[in-house]
Design a protein around this motif. Structure first.
Motif, PDB file in Angstrom:
ATOM      1  N   VAL A 127      53.903 127.494  95.939  1.00  0.00           N
ATOM      2  CA  VAL A 127      53.651 126.062  95.733  1.00  0.00           C
ATOM      3  C   VAL A 127      53.152 125.822  94.313  1.00  0.00           C
ATOM      4  O   VAL A 127      52.271 126.514  93.830  1.00  0.00           O
ATOM      5  N   ARG A 128      53.748 124.822  93.666  1.00  0.00           N
ATOM      6  CA  ARG A 128      53.332 124.404  92.336  1.00  0.00           C
ATOM      7  C   ARG A 128      53.089 122.910  92.385  1.00  0.00           C
ATOM      8  O   ARG A 128      53.960 122.144  92.793  1.00  0.00           O
ATOM      9  N   ARG A 129      51.866 122.497  91.966  1.00  0.00           N
ATOM     10  CA  ARG A 129      51.469 121.091  92.127  1.00  0.00           C
ATOM     11  C   ARG A 129      50.861 120.545  90.848  1.00  0.00           C
ATOM     12  O   ARG A 129      50.325 121.287  90.040  1.00  0.00           O
ATOM     13  N   VAL A 130      50.921 119.230  90.757  1.00  0.00           N
ATOM     14  CA  VAL A 130      50.367 118.511  89.623  1.00  0.00           C
ATOM     15  C   VAL A 130      49.638 117.290  90.161  1.00  0.00           C
ATOM     16  O   VAL A 130      50.147 116.600  91.047  1.00  0.00           O
ATOM     17  N   GLY A 131      48.462 117.020  89.602  1.00  0.00           N
ATOM     18  CA  GLY A 131      47.720 115.821  89.974  1.00  0.00           C
ATOM     19  C   GLY A 131      47.295 115.059  88.735  1.00  0.00           C
ATOM     20  O   GLY A 131      46.913 115.657  87.722  1.00  0.00           O
ATOM     21  N   VAL A 132      47.371 113.739  88.808  1.00  0.00           N
ATOM     22  CA  VAL A 132      47.027 112.866  87.692  1.00  0.00           C
ATOM     23  C   VAL A 132      46.230 111.689  88.238  1.00  0.00           C
ATOM     24  O   VAL A 132      46.610 111.099  89.248  1.00  0.00           O
ATOM     25  N   VAL A 133      45.114 111.363  87.574  1.00  0.00           N
ATOM     26  CA  VAL A 133      44.350 110.165  87.912  1.00  0.00           C
ATOM     27  C   VAL A 133      44.149 109.390  86.615  1.00  0.00           C
ATOM     28  O   VAL A 133      43.563 109.903  85.660  1.00  0.00           O
ATOM     29  N   LEU A 134      44.643 108.163  86.588  1.00  0.00           N
ATOM     30  CA  LEU A 134      44.549 107.303  85.412  1.00  0.00           C
ATOM     31  C   LEU A 134      43.627 106.137  85.728  1.00  0.00           C
ATOM     32  O   LEU A 134      43.860 105.402  86.691  1.00  0.00           O
ATOM     33  N   HIS A 135      42.550 105.998  84.936  1.00  0.00           N
ATOM     34  CA  HIS A 135      41.607 104.890  85.094  1.00  0.00           C
ATOM     35  C   HIS A 135      41.829 103.920  83.948  1.00  0.00           C
ATOM     36  O   HIS A 135      41.737 104.292  82.779  1.00  0.00           O
ATOM     37  N   GLY A 136      42.097 102.675  84.303  1.00  0.00           N
ATOM     38  CA  GLY A 136      42.351 101.663  83.300  1.00  0.00           C
ATOM     39  C   GLY A 136      41.245 100.632  83.239  1.00  0.00           C
ATOM     40  O   GLY A 136      40.157 100.831  83.782  1.00  0.00           O
ATOM     41  N   PRO A 137      41.530  99.533  82.608  1.00  0.00           N
ATOM     42  CA  PRO A 137      40.523  98.491  82.431  1.00  0.00           C
ATOM     43  C   PRO A 137      40.102  97.868  83.757  1.00  0.00           C
ATOM     44  O   PRO A 137      40.883  97.792  84.700  1.00  0.00           O
ATOM     45  N   GLU A 138      38.850  97.456  83.793  1.00  0.00           N
ATOM     46  CA  GLU A 138      38.269  96.752  84.940  1.00  0.00           C
ATOM     47  C   GLU A 138      38.468  97.495  86.258  1.00  0.00           C
ATOM     48  O   GLU A 138      38.777  96.897  87.293  1.00  0.00           O
ATOM     49  N   GLY A 139      38.337  98.816  86.242  1.00  0.00           N
ATOM     50  CA  GLY A 139      38.384  99.590  87.469  1.00  0.00           C
ATOM     51  C   GLY A 139      39.769  99.901  88.005  1.00  0.00           C
ATOM     52  O   GLY A 139      39.904 100.436  89.096  1.00  0.00           O
ATOM     53  N   PHE A 140      40.788  99.588  87.256  1.00  0.00           N
ATOM     54  CA  PHE A 140      42.160  99.893  87.680  1.00  0.00           C
ATOM     55  C   PHE A 140      42.325 101.404  87.734  1.00  0.00           C
ATOM     56  O   PHE A 140      42.055 102.109  86.771  1.00  0.00           O
ATOM     57  N   THR A 141      42.760 101.936  88.883  1.00  0.00           N
ATOM     58  CA  THR A 141      42.951 103.376  89.050  1.00  0.00           C
ATOM     59  C   THR A 141      44.308 103.653  89.674  1.00  0.00           C
ATOM     60  O   THR A 141      44.704 102.991  90.621  1.00  0.00           O
ATOM     61  N   LEU A 142      44.990 104.642  89.124  1.00  0.00           N
ATOM     62  CA  LEU A 142      46.272 105.065  89.655  1.00  0.00           C
ATOM     63  C   LEU A 142      46.223 106.572  89.864  1.00  0.00           C
ATOM     64  O   LEU A 142      45.888 107.321  88.946  1.00  0.00           O
ATOM     65  N   GLU A 143      46.514 107.000  91.086  1.00  0.00           N
ATOM     66  CA  GLU A 143      46.520 108.421  91.415  1.00  0.00           C
ATOM     67  C   GLU A 143      47.962 108.846  91.661  1.00  0.00           C
ATOM     68  O   GLU A 143      48.718 108.139  92.317  1.00  0.00           O
TER      69      GLU A 143
END
Length: 172
Positions: A70-86
């Motif tokens: 298994v090969r995995r990648v994780g990304v968490v992006l935090h933007g302005p005013e609490g915007f979060t993308l996982e």
């Protein structure tokens, strides 16, 4: 969240898109998920609007992991005013742990670029990747050199980007 995404990645979980989304639901989602617009002060090299002072800061946490199966990648992006993308990916090709870390960084930078991030702090627990990108370490081998070249190409399209190494337990 990245560590959960990496741990859950070993299970064969498949996400299926919904068959149809009504137009109002889609519009509501876009409104809730879009960063607030700011008045552009200047245009910089046709790359999009920037602010002269108080530019919006984004943070990006990336992590990659590779095992025998298994090969995995994780990304968490935090933007302005609490915007979060996982974002979690399973790599469908053989990769070393360092290659998975580079894939995570590339995925995160692509995501940040697509969302218009101009001032970005990137956190990674990979000493090798961080030091290669910052120029402290030299990339050895053709694959690592290609990964480093791709990362640098993406960084040139962005504004101010700082890449920092953090301990593994703080990379979330």
């Amino acid at each position: 969240m990245v560590s959960w995404a990496v741990q859950l990645g070993e299970f064969d979980i498949q996400v299926r898109p919904r068959p149809a989304i009504k137009s109002q639901t889609l519009a509501d989602f876009i409104v809730e998920s879009t960063a607030p617009a700011t008045e552009p002060a200047i245009m910089e090299n046709n790359r999009g609007p920037t602010e002269q002072s108080g530019e919006i800061h984004w943070t990006l946490h990336v992590d990659g992991s590779a095992g025998k199966t298994v090969r995995r990648v994780g990304v968490v992006l935090h933007g302005p005013e609490g915007f979060t993308l996982e974002y979690a990916l399973r790599l469908n090709f053989k990769a070393s742990n360092n290659e998975a870390e580079h894939e995570a960084l590339l995925a995160g930078l692509s995501l940040a670029t697509d969302l218009g991030a101009r001032k970005l702090k990137v956190y990674s627990d990979s000493q090798l990747v961080v030091n290669q990108v910052n120029g402290t370490y030299e990339a050895k081998g053709p694959k690592m050199k290609r990964y480093l070249q791709k990362v640098k190409e993406k960084l040139q399209r962005m504004g101010e980007v700082k890449i920092l190494q953090v301990p593994q337990d703080m990379n979330n």
